[in-house]
Design a protein around this motif. Structure first.
Motif, short mmCIF file in Angstrom:
data_model
loop_
_atom_site.label_atom_id
_atom_site.label_comp_id
_atom_site.label_asym_id
_atom_site.label_seq_id
_atom_site.Cartn_x
_atom_site.Cartn_y
_atom_site.Cartn_z
N ASN A 22 0.93 -1.34 -0.04
CA ASN A 22 -0.14 0.03 -0.05
C ASN A 22 0.89 1.38 -0.12
O ASN A 22 0.80 2.27 -0.66
CB ASN A 22 -0.96 -0.04 1.34
N SER A 36 2.44 1.57 -3.41
CA SER A 36 1.49 2.13 -4.59
C SER A 36 1.43 3.51 -4.42
O SER A 36 1.44 4.35 -5.45
CB SER A 36 0.34 1.50 -4.39
N ASP A 37 1.36 4.03 -2.94
CA ASP A 37 1.32 5.50 -2.84
C ASP A 37 2.39 6.06 -3.25
O ASP A 37 2.39 7.27 -3.92
CB ASP A 37 0.87 5.78 -1.52
N LYS A 76 2.43 6.68 -7.15
CA LYS A 76 1.56 7.52 -7.60
C LYS A 76 2.09 9.26 -7.43
O LYS A 76 1.94 9.84 -8.29
CB LYS A 76 0.14 7.57 -6.69
N GLU A 77 3.01 9.16 -6.37
CA GLU A 77 3.72 10.40 -6.17
C GLU A 77 4.87 10.59 -7.14
O GLU A 77 5.06 11.46 -8.15
CB GLU A 77 4.22 10.52 -4.71
#
Ligand SMILES: Nc1ncnc2c1ncn2[C@@H]1O[C@H](COP(=O)(O)OP(=O)(O)O)[C@@H](O)[C@H]1O
Ligand SMILES: O=C(O)C1=C[C@@H](OP(=O)(O)O)[C@@H](O)[C@H](O)C1
Ligand SMILES: [Mg+2]
Length: 176
Positions: free
Chosen positions: A58, A61-62, A65-66
């Motif tokens: 998790n 994945s964050d 995205k950044e």
């Protein structure tokens, strides 16, 4: 602004080492996703895995995205980037994905397992990861580059593709 260069592949494929080399050659910023995550969380990858693999995924994945919003960046991903399609979708917004395809036999020669929780019981697990993930790497890749030569040559192949020079090289458009 150029598109980002996204490196994917198995643990030990050479993504981090090649990424640093590419960054030095073309002057792009270098981001290693594991280092980015360790910096943000203040925890090692191993510590994060001890909390739980899903917990790590998790956070990972964050992070992608950044990172996807950066420009002119070489991104060395973690070997598990392809476990979640959302990661590849994010990185492809402004990036070209290169699958660093290295023979498992070569990987086992020099992989450091101490900071790779998935290989804590020995590097043999790499064979299972190859079987589980090969199709995912191939599907995600815009280009496949064989890592069976000095990294300087590999870097030259990727740069040739990246600047659209289309020079000869083992890198080939991925028909997927
Ligand atoms: N073509 C190559 N020639 C020599 N050593 C390589 C080559 N590709 C990878 N390596 C070595 O393999 C090890 C793993 O590389 P690394 O960049 O940590 O992989 P990854 O980030 O994909 O897990 C490093 O010691 C690296 O120097
Ligand atoms: O293959 C994987 O699932 C992983 C690969 C590692 O990165 P490297 O590919 O740089 O070893 C790191 O993200 C974590 O240990 C999980
Ligand atoms: Mg790495």
């Amino acid at each position: 602004m150029g598109k980002n260069i996204i490196l994917i592949g198995l643990p030990g494929a050479g993504k981090t080492t090649l990424g640093k080399l590419l960054s030095n050659i073309i002057g792009y910023r270098f981001i290693d996703s594991d280092a980015f995550i360790e910096e943000k969380t203040g925890k090692s990858i191993t510590d994060l895995f001890q909390i739980g693999e899903d917990y790590f995924r998790n956070i990972e994945s964050d992070a992608y995205k950044e990172i996807a919003d950066f420009e002119d960046t070489i991104v060395s991903t973690g070997g598990g980037v392809v476990k979640r399609n959302e990661n590849i979708v994010a990185l492809k917004q402004n990036g070209t994905v290169y699958y660093i395809d290295r023979a498992v036999e070569d990987i086992t020669h020099d992989i450091e397992v101490s900071h790779r929780p998935l290989l804590k019981d020995g590097f043999e697990r790499i064979y299972a990861l190859k079987a589980e993930r090969e199709a995912l790497y191939q599907d995600a890749a815009d280009f496949v580059v064989k890592n069976d030569k000095p990294l300087e040559e590999l870097a030259a192949e990727i740069i040739a593709h990246h600047i659209g020079a289309g020079k000869e090289g083992e890198a080939h458009d991925n028909p997927q």
